[in-house]
Design a protein around this motif. Structure first.
Motif, PDB file in Angstrom:
ATOM      1  N   ASP A  61      25.328  -8.622   4.294  1.00  0.00           N
ATOM      2  CA  ASP A  61      26.719  -8.266   4.002  1.00  0.00           C
ATOM      3  C   ASP A  61      27.302  -9.182   2.938  1.00  0.00           C
ATOM      4  OD1 ASP A  61      26.623  -6.240   5.827  1.00  0.00           O
ATOM      5  OD2 ASP A  61      27.552  -7.398   7.453  1.00  0.00           O
ATOM      6  N   TYR A  62      27.036 -10.495   3.091  1.00  0.00           N
ATOM      7  CA  TYR A  62      27.592 -11.464   2.134  1.00  0.00           C
ATOM      8  C   TYR A  62      27.014 -11.233   0.735  1.00  0.00           C
ATOM      9  CZ  TYR A  62      28.534 -15.830  -0.287  1.00  0.00           C
ATOM     10  OH  TYR A  62      28.920 -16.753  -1.222  1.00  0.00           O
ATOM     11  N   ASN A  65      27.898  -7.558  -0.681  1.00  0.00           N
ATOM     12  CA  ASN A  65      29.286  -7.382  -1.137  1.00  0.00           C
ATOM     13  C   ASN A  65      29.535  -8.118  -2.450  1.00  0.00           C
ATOM     14  OD1 ASN A  65      29.970  -5.813   1.075  1.00  0.00           O
ATOM     15  ND2 ASN A  65      30.637  -7.571   2.294  1.00  0.00           N
ATOM     16  N   TYR A  66      28.978  -9.318  -2.548  1.00  0.00           N
ATOM     17  CA  TYR A  66      29.178 -10.097  -3.777  1.00  0.00           C
ATOM     18  C   TYR A  66      28.451  -9.440  -4.956  1.00  0.00           C
ATOM     19  CZ  TYR A  66      29.749 -14.159  -6.809  1.00  0.00           C
ATOM     20  OH  TYR A  66      30.088 -14.982  -7.850  1.00  0.00           O
ATOM     21  N   LYS A  68      27.827  -6.328  -5.234  1.00  0.00           N
ATOM     22  CA  LYS A  68      28.566  -5.099  -5.565  1.00  0.00           C
ATOM     23  C   LYS A  68      29.746  -5.406  -6.486  1.00  0.00           C
ATOM     24  CE  LYS A  68      30.853  -1.160  -3.393  1.00  0.00           C
ATOM     25  NZ  LYS A  68      31.291  -0.559  -2.101  1.00  0.00           N
TER      26      LYS A  68
END
Length: 216
Positions: A61-62, A65-66, A68
Motif C-alpha cells: 500500500d505504501y 500509493n507513492y 501512483k
C-alpha cells in the motif's frame, strides 16, 4: 602535568570506544529487529508461506500509493519563477523510486536513531571514570556526583537535544530510554567495584613495601 595529559588521553579513548560500542550494539539490534519486522530474513522458498500477509499488504500500500502519485505527476510540468520544473516521476521509475524511498527513510532513521544517546552515554561513562578514579573524593561524594549527578543531568540534556524544549522534570525522566538507567547503573557499579578492588590491592602492596622497608 604528564599525569593530567595521560588521564585526558585515557578519558578521550574511553569516550570513543564506549560511544562506538554502545552505538553499534543499539544500531545492529535495531536493524535486526527492523529486518525481522519486515520479514527480510527468509532462508528458503519453503518459508515463503510463513510471511505475514498484512505486512506485505502494508508495504504494498505504501509503495504502491507513492508510485501512483509519481506516475500521475509525470506529465505535470510547469514554469515556476522562470525555471522549468519537472516531477521526480519523469526522472525515475515511479515504482523503483518508491521502493528506494521507503528503504532509504527506514534505514536512515535506524542509522541516526542512537547517535545522541550513544554520545551522551559515552560522556556519562567518562564522567563516572573521572570521578570514580579520583583520589581526592571520598566514596560518598563519588557516588553522589558520579551516579545521581549523571542520572539527573543527562536525561535533561538528552530530551532538550531531541525536542529543543524543556518538558518538565517528571515527563523528561519518564521519556528517557529505560536502557540508559539500567546500563549506566550496571556500568557504574562495575567501575566502582573494579576501582575499589584496585585501590585495596594498591594499599596492600604499599603497606607491604613499607613494612619491608621498616624491617630493614
Amino acid at each position: 602535568m604528564k599525569i593530567i595529559i595521560k588521564k585526558v588521553l585515557k578519558s578521550i579513548l574511553i569516550f570513543i570506544i564506549s560511544t562506538i560500542i554502545i552505538y553499534l550494539i543499539f544500531t545492529i539490534s535495531a536493524f535486526y529487529n527492523w529486518s525481522v519486522e519486515n520479514q527480510i530474513f527468509i532462508k528458503s522458498d519453503t518459508l515463503l508461506l510463513e510471511l505475514k500477509s498484512e505486512k506485505i499488504q502494508k508495504l504494498g500500500d505504501y509503495v504502491g500509493n507513492y508510485a501512483k502519485l509519481l506516475e500521475e505527476s509525470k506529465n505535470k510540468t510547469y514554469d515556476e519563477e522562470s525555471s522549468n520544473y519537472h516531477s521526480l516521476g519523469e526522472y525515475y521509475n515511479p515504482l523503483g523510486f518508491a521502493v528506494w524511498q521507503y528503504f532509504s527513510i527506514e534505514i536512515r532513521e535506524i542509522w541516526n536513531k542512537y547517535i545522541t544517546i550513544s554520545i551522551l552515554s559515552g560522556i556519562s561513562i567518562v564522567i563516572a571514570y573521572i570521578i570514580i578514579s579520583s583520589k581526592k573524593m571520598n566514596n560518598i561524594l563519588k557516588f553522589v556526583l558520579g551516579y545521581f549527578g549523571v542520572m539527573l543531568i543527562i536525561p535533561l540534556i538528552y530530551m532538550y537535544i531531541l525536542t529543543n524544549n524543556f518538558w518538565g522534570i517528571l515527563p523528561t525522566y519518564q521519556s528517557m530510554p529505560k536502557y540508559f538507567y539500567i546500563g549506566y547503573t550496571t556500568l557504574f557499579i562495575l567501575m566502582y567495584f573494579i576501582n575499589y578492588k584496585i585501590g585495596v590491592k594498591m594499599t596492600k602492596e604499599l603497606n607491604k613495601n613499607i613494612k619491608s622497608l621498616e624491617s630493614k
